[in-house]
Scaffold this motif. Structure first.
Motif, PDB file in Angstrom:
ATOM      1  N   LEU A 121      -7.164  -5.076  -5.362  1.00  0.00           N
ATOM      2  CA  LEU A 121      -6.736  -3.720  -5.707  1.00  0.00           C
ATOM      3  C   LEU A 121      -7.629  -2.730  -4.976  1.00  0.00           C
ATOM      4  N   LYS A 122      -7.009  -1.831  -4.206  1.00  0.00           N
ATOM      5  CA  LYS A 122      -7.760  -0.843  -3.449  1.00  0.00           C
ATOM      6  C   LYS A 122      -7.217   0.556  -3.738  1.00  0.00           C
ATOM      7  N   GLU A 135     -11.630  -2.458  -5.154  1.00  0.00           N
ATOM      8  CA  GLU A 135     -12.227  -1.608  -4.126  1.00  0.00           C
ATOM      9  C   GLU A 135     -11.884  -0.143  -4.364  1.00  0.00           C
ATOM     10  N   LYS A 136     -12.888   0.624  -4.794  1.00  0.00           N
ATOM     11  CA  LYS A 136     -12.772   2.077  -4.960  1.00  0.00           C
ATOM     12  C   LYS A 136     -11.601   2.472  -5.850  1.00  0.00           C
ATOM     13  N   THR A 160      -1.093 -14.745  -2.992  1.00  0.00           N
ATOM     14  CA  THR A 160      -1.987 -13.644  -2.613  1.00  0.00           C
ATOM     15  C   THR A 160      -1.262 -12.325  -2.802  1.00  0.00           C
ATOM     16  N   LEU A 161      -1.885 -11.407  -3.535  1.00  0.00           N
ATOM     17  CA  LEU A 161      -1.305 -10.084  -3.778  1.00  0.00           C
ATOM     18  C   LEU A 161      -2.368  -9.026  -3.544  1.00  0.00           C
ATOM     19  N   SER A 162      -2.011  -8.035  -2.713  1.00  0.00           N
ATOM     20  CA  SER A 162      -2.911  -6.927  -2.416  1.00  0.00           C
ATOM     21  C   SER A 162      -2.170  -5.615  -2.686  1.00  0.00           C
ATOM     22  N   PHE A 182       0.853  -1.180   0.000  1.00  0.00           N
ATOM     23  CA  PHE A 182       0.000   0.000   0.000  1.00  0.00           C
ATOM     24  C   PHE A 182       0.893   1.235   0.000  1.00  0.00           C
ATOM     25  N   SER A 183       0.640   2.125  -0.959  1.00  0.00           N
ATOM     26  CA  SER A 183       1.443   3.332  -1.142  1.00  0.00           C
ATOM     27  C   SER A 183       2.929   2.981  -1.234  1.00  0.00           C
TER      28      SER A 183
END
Length: 463
Positions: free
Chosen positions: A205-206, A229-230, A177-179, A160-161
């Motif tokens: 993906l967020k 997500e958004k 798993t990849l976020s 994230f970021s």
């Protein structure tokens, strides 16, 4: 026999470490107060979470938060300096100002990589960033080389970021798993990642942006779970062909969806609460619902309920879907009535209905798909849906306050639900705008007990 003997603390330290590793990191740290034997056990836990929210109070002035972050980083610094295990399973790091602690963060990641971490989560987003806002934020950190070099053992990765080099993703050959969140990424990069990670099963993906159309067309892909997500998808288009999904979640604006051959789908969640206008887009949701025909558990939002009947078929799907558990996130506003009926008619095999009463985005320019009297809409004299009379076994109401629309819907379901076995009313603990309390809501729940019931086997629980 003394039943108060502490047998667990007498176990070898190696076993206590295993026990502590099953606890969340914060809870594992709390075991240090149990006894002298437990004092340092948590320091060898194999699931490590360095989260600044454990130290930083978001409501404090920035000067205070700066000091709290320094305490947080010093804690992490001391922890890795004294860590004795050779392998760790999970490491999570959340820090909203990584530029202030670059060398420490590099050391933490080298520590994780050198111990063959299997699950790595890096979150450098700022808690003050608003998910509903339109502005995008540049990534605050760049993934360093040691993570790629030891990437062969990674099974789960969250960034994230945090920028990364797509060309190095081939090192993550075992990734399942990849976020990704709060980053700029295009569809070409996403496709390259899928090619580099053939074992990938879960992709999330967020708040990602620079995606024109989201398209995955990869026969033979192992992808089972997809979460969008958004994200800022320029043309609001989503095409899935090839992966046999078991779980699909979408949160964002209504667009054109095409999910081909998803006969293995088990669960789907749809959230369009970001939508601001009631537009002629009911057909998009109608077609999406048909593509999700195999889902056994389906969650839909208030905006979905308002829009889906506005397509060509206002009463329900021509081809029914196989949903067994339908979850409605709704305010039970009259603008949602037609959509609720639409869903009940479209789910003839429904066994569980969960009504989750939440604040909803009621569209100001809503137009009903057909004329109706809201006061008589849930009349017991009307013909009930096939699922209500034949297959519905359990109804759960979360956030029950006993307002008029709630009581009308419940009276209708109880009057017609011949197969119903359970009604669970989870009473709201929130105070009402007119001073209503939980005790007031409990009184309203007692009214439901007096409603006529079609089922002799019905058990009503007020919780």
């Amino acid at each position: 026999m003394n039943r108060n003997i502490d047998r667990i603390s007498n176990l070898p330290s190696s076993l206590l470490v295993i026990i502590a590793s099953f606890l969340p990191f914060k809870e594992a740290a709390r075991t240090s107060v149990l006894s002298k034997q437990w004092l340092n056990i948590w320091r060898d836990a194999m699931h490590i979470q360095f989260n600044e929210s454990f130290f930083v109070k978001s409501d404090d002035p920035e000067e205070n938060r700066k000091v709290q972050r320094e305490v947080f980083i010093n804690f992490a610094r001391q922890f890795i300096a004294n860590y004795s295990q050779q392998v760790i399973k999970t490491l999570g790091l959340a820090c909203s100002k990584p530029a202030d602690f670059l060398s420490d963060i590099q050391n933490i990641l080298m520590f994780a990589s050198s111990r063959d971490v299997r699950e790595l989560g890096l979150d450098f987003s700022d808690p003050t960033w608003r998910e509903q806002a339109l502005e995008n934020h540049q990534a605050a950190f760049e993934l360093p080389l040691p993570v790629y070099e030891h990437g062969q053992v990674l099974r789960s990765l969250k960034l994230f970021s945090c920028n990364f080099k797509v060309s190095n993703f081939s090192n993550f050959c075992a990734l399942k798993t990849l976020s990704l969140g709060w980053i700029k990424i295009n569809m070409g990069s996403i496709s390259a990642i899928l090619d580099s990670c053939p074992l990938l099963e879960n992709l999330s993906l967020k708040k990602c942006w620079d995606i024109e159309n989201f398209e995955i067309s990869k026969p033979g892909s192992r992808l089972k779970s997809l979460v969008l997500e958004k994200c800022d998808i320029a043309y609001d288009g989503v095409l899935i062909e090839g992966p046999k999904l078991q779980f699909f979640k979408f949160s964002g604006n209504v667009g054109e969806f095409l999910l081909k051959n998803q006969s293995g789908l088990v669960k789907a969640e749809l959230d369009f609460e970001m939508e601001t206008e009631f537009d002629e887009i009911g057909l998009f949701l109608y077609n999406l619902l048909q593509d999700l025909f195999a889902a056994q558990v389906l969650t839909v939002c208030s905006v979905f309920l308002q829009i889906v009947p506005s397509g060509d078929e206002p009463l329900g799907l021509q081809a029914p879907i196989y949903v067994r558990h339908l979850i409605l996130k709704t305010a039970l506003h009259i603008n949602e009535f037609c959509g609720i009926k639409f869903m009940l008619r479209s789910c003839p095999h429904l066994e569980i209905l969960t009504i989750d009463i939440v604040p909803a985005n009621i569209l100001p320019d809503y137009g009903a798909p057909y004329p109706f009297n809201p006061h008589g809409f849930w009349s017991k004299d009307l013909t009930a849906e096939e699922c209500v009379t034949g297959t519905l076994k359990a109804v759960n109401v979360k956030g029950f306050t006993g307002m008029m629309n709630e009581l009308q819907v419940l009276r209708y379901l109880l009057h017609s639900g011949r197969a119903m076995e359970e009604l669970n009313l989870y009473v709201s603990g929130e105070g009402g705008s007119n001073g209503e309390t939980r005790e007031f809501y409990m009184g309203r729940a007692q009214q439901v007990l007096q409603f006529n019931k079609a089922s002799r086997n019905l058990n009503i629980a007020v919780l």
